[in-house]
Design a protein around this motif. Sequence first.
Motif, PDB file in Angstrom:
ATOM      1  N   HIS A  97       0.836  -1.208   0.000  1.00 49.47           N
ATOM      2  CA  HIS A  97       0.000   0.000   0.000  1.00 49.47           C
ATOM      3  C   HIS A  97       0.867   1.253   0.000  1.00 49.47           C
ATOM      4  CE1 HIS A  97      -3.375   2.660   0.825  1.00 49.47           C
ATOM      5  NE2 HIS A  97      -2.655   3.199   1.796  1.00 49.47           N
ATOM      6  N   ARG A  98       1.916   1.256   0.812  1.00 53.11           N
ATOM      7  CA  ARG A  98       2.809   2.419   0.858  1.00 53.11           C
ATOM      8  C   ARG A  98       3.542   2.604  -0.465  1.00 53.11           C
ATOM      9  NH1 ARG A  98       3.856   0.396   6.101  1.00 53.11           N
ATOM     10  NH2 ARG A  98       5.792  -0.600   5.368  1.00 53.11           N
ATOM     11  N   LEU A  99       3.847   1.502  -1.126  1.00 53.47           N
ATOM     12  CA  LEU A  99       4.565   1.566  -2.398  1.00 53.47           C
ATOM     13  C   LEU A  99       3.755   2.318  -3.453  1.00 53.47           C
ATOM     14  CD1 LEU A  99       7.103   0.499  -3.940  1.00 53.47           C
ATOM     15  CD2 LEU A  99       5.726  -1.475  -4.588  1.00 53.47           C
ATOM     16  N   PHE A 100       2.430   2.139  -3.436  1.00 53.79           N
ATOM     17  CA  PHE A 100       1.574   2.752  -4.452  1.00 53.79           C
ATOM     18  C   PHE A 100       0.946   4.073  -4.002  1.00 53.79           C
ATOM     19  CE2 PHE A 100       1.734  -1.569  -6.039  1.00 53.79           C
ATOM     20  CZ  PHE A 100       1.729  -1.398  -7.419  1.00 53.79           C
ATOM     21  N   ALA A 101       0.837   4.282  -2.704  1.00 52.18           N
ATOM     22  CA  ALA A 101       0.114   5.450  -2.202  1.00 52.18           C
ATOM     23  C   ALA A 101       0.789   6.744  -2.634  1.00 52.18           C
ATOM     24  CB  ALA A 101       0.030   5.388  -0.676  1.00 52.18           C
ATOM     25  N   HIS A 102      -0.012   7.629  -3.218  1.00 42.32           N
ATOM     26  CA  HIS A 102       0.450   8.967  -3.601  1.00 42.32           C
ATOM     27  C   HIS A 102       1.675   8.905  -4.511  1.00 42.32           C
ATOM     28  CE1 HIS A 102      -2.298  10.094  -0.447  1.00 42.32           C
ATOM     29  NE2 HIS A 102      -1.543   9.524   0.475  1.00 42.32           N
ATOM     30  N   ARG A 103       1.763   7.859  -5.295  1.00 41.74           N
ATOM     31  CA  ARG A 103       2.910   7.704  -6.191  1.00 41.74           C
ATOM     32  C   ARG A 103       2.795   8.673  -7.357  1.00 41.74           C
ATOM     33  NH1 ARG A 103       7.722   4.584  -5.597  1.00 41.74           N
ATOM     34  NH2 ARG A 103       8.826   4.975  -7.540  1.00 41.74           N
ATOM     35  N   THR A 104       3.852   9.435  -7.579  1.00 45.23           N
ATOM     36  CA  THR A 104       3.883  10.351  -8.715  1.00 45.23           C
ATOM     37  C   THR A 104       5.116  10.069  -9.544  1.00 45.23           C
ATOM     38  OG1 THR A 104       5.060  12.006  -7.414  1.00 45.23           O
ATOM     39  CG2 THR A 104       2.657  12.164  -7.458  1.00 45.23           C
ATOM     40  N   GLY A 105       5.217  10.721 -10.681  1.00 39.43           N
ATOM     41  CA  GLY A 105       6.370  10.522 -11.543  1.00 39.43           C
ATOM     42  C   GLY A 105       6.054   9.597 -12.690  1.00 39.43           C
ATOM     43  N   LYS A 106       7.077   9.200 -13.429  1.00 42.21           N
ATOM     44  CA  LYS A 106       6.896   8.388 -14.618  1.00 42.21           C
ATOM     45  C   LYS A 106       6.510   6.961 -14.255  1.00 42.21           C
ATOM     46  CE  LYS A 106      10.212  10.984 -17.429  1.00 42.21           C
ATOM     47  NZ  LYS A 106      11.458  10.903 -18.238  1.00 42.21           N
ATOM     48  N   ILE A 107       5.695   6.357 -15.091  1.00 42.61           N
ATOM     49  CA  ILE A 107       5.290   4.972 -14.859  1.00 42.61           C
ATOM     50  C   ILE A 107       6.500   4.049 -14.891  1.00 42.61           C
ATOM     51  CG2 ILE A 107       4.784   4.586 -17.307  1.00 42.61           C
ATOM     52  CD1 ILE A 107       2.577   2.681 -16.424  1.00 42.61           C
ATOM     53  N   GLU A 108       7.505   4.379 -15.726  1.00 46.70           N
ATOM     54  CA  GLU A 108       8.695   3.543 -15.799  1.00 46.70           C
ATOM     55  C   GLU A 108       9.379   3.424 -14.439  1.00 46.70           C
ATOM     56  OE1 GLU A 108       7.956   5.961 -17.879  1.00 46.70           O
ATOM     57  OE2 GLU A 108       8.471   5.462 -19.966  1.00 46.70           O
ATOM     58  N   GLU A 109       9.400   4.524 -13.687  1.00 46.77           N
ATOM     59  CA  GLU A 109      10.054   4.512 -12.382  1.00 46.77           C
ATOM     60  C   GLU A 109       9.306   3.596 -11.412  1.00 46.77           C
ATOM     61  OE1 GLU A 109      10.109   8.596 -11.289  1.00 46.77           O
ATOM     62  OE2 GLU A 109      11.644   9.147 -12.775  1.00 46.77           O
ATOM     63  N   LEU A 110       7.977   3.636 -11.461  1.00 46.18           N
ATOM     64  CA  LEU A 110       7.180   2.774 -10.587  1.00 46.18           C
ATOM     65  C   LEU A 110       7.408   1.306 -10.930  1.00 46.18           C
ATOM     66  CD1 LEU A 110       4.942   2.249  -8.472  1.00 46.18           C
ATOM     67  CD2 LEU A 110       3.300   2.409 -10.351  1.00 46.18           C
ATOM     68  N   LEU A 111       7.359   0.960 -12.219  1.00 45.49           N
ATOM     69  CA  LEU A 111       7.486  -0.442 -12.608  1.00 45.49           C
ATOM     70  C   LEU A 111       8.874  -0.987 -12.297  1.00 45.49           C
ATOM     71  CD1 LEU A 111       5.495  -0.467 -15.977  1.00 45.49           C
ATOM     72  CD2 LEU A 111       4.692  -0.879 -13.644  1.00 45.49           C
ATOM     73  N   GLN A 112       9.908  -0.150 -12.455  1.00 42.32           N
ATOM     74  CA  GLN A 112      11.250  -0.594 -12.095  1.00 42.32           C
ATOM     75  C   GLN A 112      11.345  -0.851 -10.596  1.00 42.32           C
ATOM     76  OE1 GLN A 112      14.429  -0.980 -14.279  1.00 42.32           O
ATOM     77  NE2 GLN A 112      14.226  -2.324 -12.519  1.00 42.32           N
ATOM     78  N   THR A 113      10.761   0.038  -9.799  1.00 38.40           N
ATOM     79  CA  THR A 113      10.760  -0.138  -8.350  1.00 38.40           C
ATOM     80  C   THR A 113      10.020  -1.420  -7.964  1.00 38.40           C
ATOM     81  OG1 THR A 113      10.835   2.251  -7.979  1.00 38.40           O
ATOM     82  CG2 THR A 113      10.037   0.894  -6.155  1.00 38.40           C
ATOM     83  N   ILE A 114       8.898  -1.678  -8.621  1.00 37.08           N
ATOM     84  CA  ILE A 114       8.103  -2.862  -8.307  1.00 37.08           C
ATOM     85  C   ILE A 114       8.879  -4.131  -8.633  1.00 37.08           C
ATOM     86  CG2 ILE A 114       6.080  -4.181  -9.041  1.00 37.08           C
ATOM     87  CD1 ILE A 114       4.618  -1.483  -9.255  1.00 37.08           C
ATOM     88  N   SER A 115       9.571  -4.157  -9.776  1.00 37.23           N
ATOM     89  CA  SER A 115      10.315  -5.365 -10.143  1.00 37.23           C
ATOM     90  C   SER A 115      11.375  -5.688  -9.093  1.00 37.23           C
ATOM     91  CB  SER A 115      10.944  -5.209 -11.528  1.00 37.23           C
ATOM     92  OG  SER A 115      11.968  -4.229 -11.528  1.00 37.23           O
ATOM     93  N   ARG A 116      12.009  -4.672  -8.562  1.00 29.64           N
ATOM     94  CA  ARG A 116      13.033  -4.894  -7.529  1.00 29.64           C
ATOM     95  C   ARG A 116      12.395  -5.300  -6.206  1.00 29.64           C
ATOM     96  NH1 ARG A 116      16.170   0.699  -9.074  1.00 29.64           N
ATOM     97  NH2 ARG A 116      17.316  -0.081 -10.893  1.00 29.64           N
ATOM     98  N   PHE A 117      11.294  -4.653  -5.876  1.00 30.43           N
ATOM     99  CA  PHE A 117      10.612  -4.941  -4.611  1.00 30.43           C
ATOM    100  C   PHE A 117      10.123  -6.387  -4.572  1.00 30.43           C
ATOM    101  CE2 PHE A 117       6.387  -5.233  -2.591  1.00 30.43           C
ATOM    102  CZ  PHE A 117       6.748  -5.022  -1.269  1.00 30.43           C
ATOM    103  N   VAL A 118       9.461  -6.825  -5.637  1.00 31.82           N
ATOM    104  CA  VAL A 118       8.919  -8.183  -5.666  1.00 31.82           C
ATOM    105  C   VAL A 118      10.051  -9.208  -5.661  1.00 31.82           C
ATOM    106  CG1 VAL A 118       7.558  -9.836  -6.994  1.00 31.82           C
ATOM    107  CG2 VAL A 118       6.795  -7.471  -6.795  1.00 31.82           C
ATOM    108  N   SER A 119      11.105  -8.945  -6.424  1.00 26.47           N
ATOM    109  CA  SER A 119      12.203  -9.916  -6.484  1.00 26.47           C
ATOM    110  C   SER A 119      12.847 -10.104  -5.112  1.00 26.47           C
ATOM    111  CB  SER A 119      13.250  -9.467  -7.509  1.00 26.47           C
ATOM    112  OG  SER A 119      13.890  -8.267  -7.097  1.00 26.47           O
ATOM    113  N   ASP A 120      12.967  -9.025  -4.351  1.00 27.12           N
ATOM    114  CA  ASP A 120      13.541  -9.154  -3.007  1.00 27.12           C
ATOM    115  C   ASP A 120      12.585  -9.892  -2.068  1.00 27.12           C
ATOM    116  OD1 ASP A 120      15.856  -7.859  -3.730  1.00 27.12           O
ATOM    117  OD2 ASP A 120      15.216  -5.896  -2.995  1.00 27.12           O
ATOM    118  N   ALA A 121      11.290  -9.700  -2.278  1.00 22.43           N
ATOM    119  CA  ALA A 121      10.297 -10.323  -1.393  1.00 22.43           C
ATOM    120  C   ALA A 121      10.243 -11.829  -1.579  1.00 22.43           C
ATOM    121  CB  ALA A 121       8.922  -9.712  -1.628  1.00 22.43           C
ATOM    122  N   ILE A 122      10.372 -12.308  -2.829  1.00 19.29           N
ATOM    123  CA  ILE A 122      10.223 -13.738  -3.091  1.00 19.29           C
ATOM    124  C   ILE A 122      11.530 -14.398  -3.516  1.00 19.29           C
ATOM    125  CG2 ILE A 122       7.795 -13.540  -3.708  1.00 19.29           C
ATOM    126  CD1 ILE A 122       8.563 -13.575  -6.602  1.00 19.29           C
TER     127      ILE A 122
END
Length: 350
Positions: A97-122
């Motif tokens: 929820h915190r990762l997505f809440a009030h997220r601004t900026g380019k979509i590319e930045e969000l998707l790159q962050t998500i790929s790293r976040f998920v990979s570390d989680a699993i």
Amino acid sequence: MKLERLDPRKEKILASVVELYTETEKPVGSVAVARRARLGVSAATIRNEMRVLEAQGLIDQPHTSAGRVPTVKGYRYYVDYLLREQSLPRSWSATVHRLFAHRTGKIEELLQTISRFVSDAIQQATVVVGPYPEDETLRDVHLSLLSDELVLVSLVTSSGRAVAKSLSLNRPLSPRAAERAYRACRSLRGTPILSVARAFESLRESVGDDPGLREETFHLFGVIASEFADVQRFPIPYFVGGTSWVARKWPTNEWHDFEEFLRALEEQQPVISALKLLSGGGSVSVFIGSENPSRLLRSCSVVAGSIVADSKVVGSVGVVGPTRMNYARVMPVVREISSRIGDWLVAAYG
């Protein structure tokens, strides 16, 4: 086509083999299965059942007197019938929820962050793909004169992604003509991205009556149309995180396949094709080993979740790694993240 169901005892034995092998990376013997499955039968009975499962192609014995390991067919049976997805902890949901809440900026930045976040989680390689160009429309066009003969053209898509090109015109373009061209570009909003070349060509015939301005803008739109005629100018956004996790977890007896896995990630198209095929149904799906369409991925499993926005599949979240994967943990994570991205795209870009 799904496999025929086994009897309950064989299913428990197969599930034990898959889960124990996932946890230990070691062939699984009958004694370990007896402790895990608690079937109330002897190890000898379990060995007989394991021989039947081996004859059916669901498990294999890599060496004489060794335990068993799952085959592609065995993993497929497990995923289709036996897998019980692990519940995501509350702390995970709060973090997402915190990762997505009030997220601004380019979509590319969000998707790159998500790929790293998920990979570390699993602890697996995670690929986020999309939005696909064929699903996007033109949201805006920006024209900026860098010099008399050099113009920066930025196409902003419906997902907020920008594709920018610096174009040499080989003749001067006046500020007045640039302004006229920019106003004309407003009519292109909503144009499918893969049709923008034809759309710019059509603008050449509707740029006013002033002979000088008409000639300048006619030439400008021709250059832009030529530049964006190739669909490769709109590459599919592709973000990878966690390759190092796969290197740590790759089975030690299968290192010869690791190079092909890295090639698949680097070439991108094998992974993108697999994710698009799996995402067609709008849910979380899995290719296991030889089920993958690309030779480079046939030592891997690909778990993919559809990114759905406005009832349309526009991208994918995928996890790529060895077939010895914790599917029960990976699949709910992929489902949650892909759903969140879709919701965020709708909220952010309509």
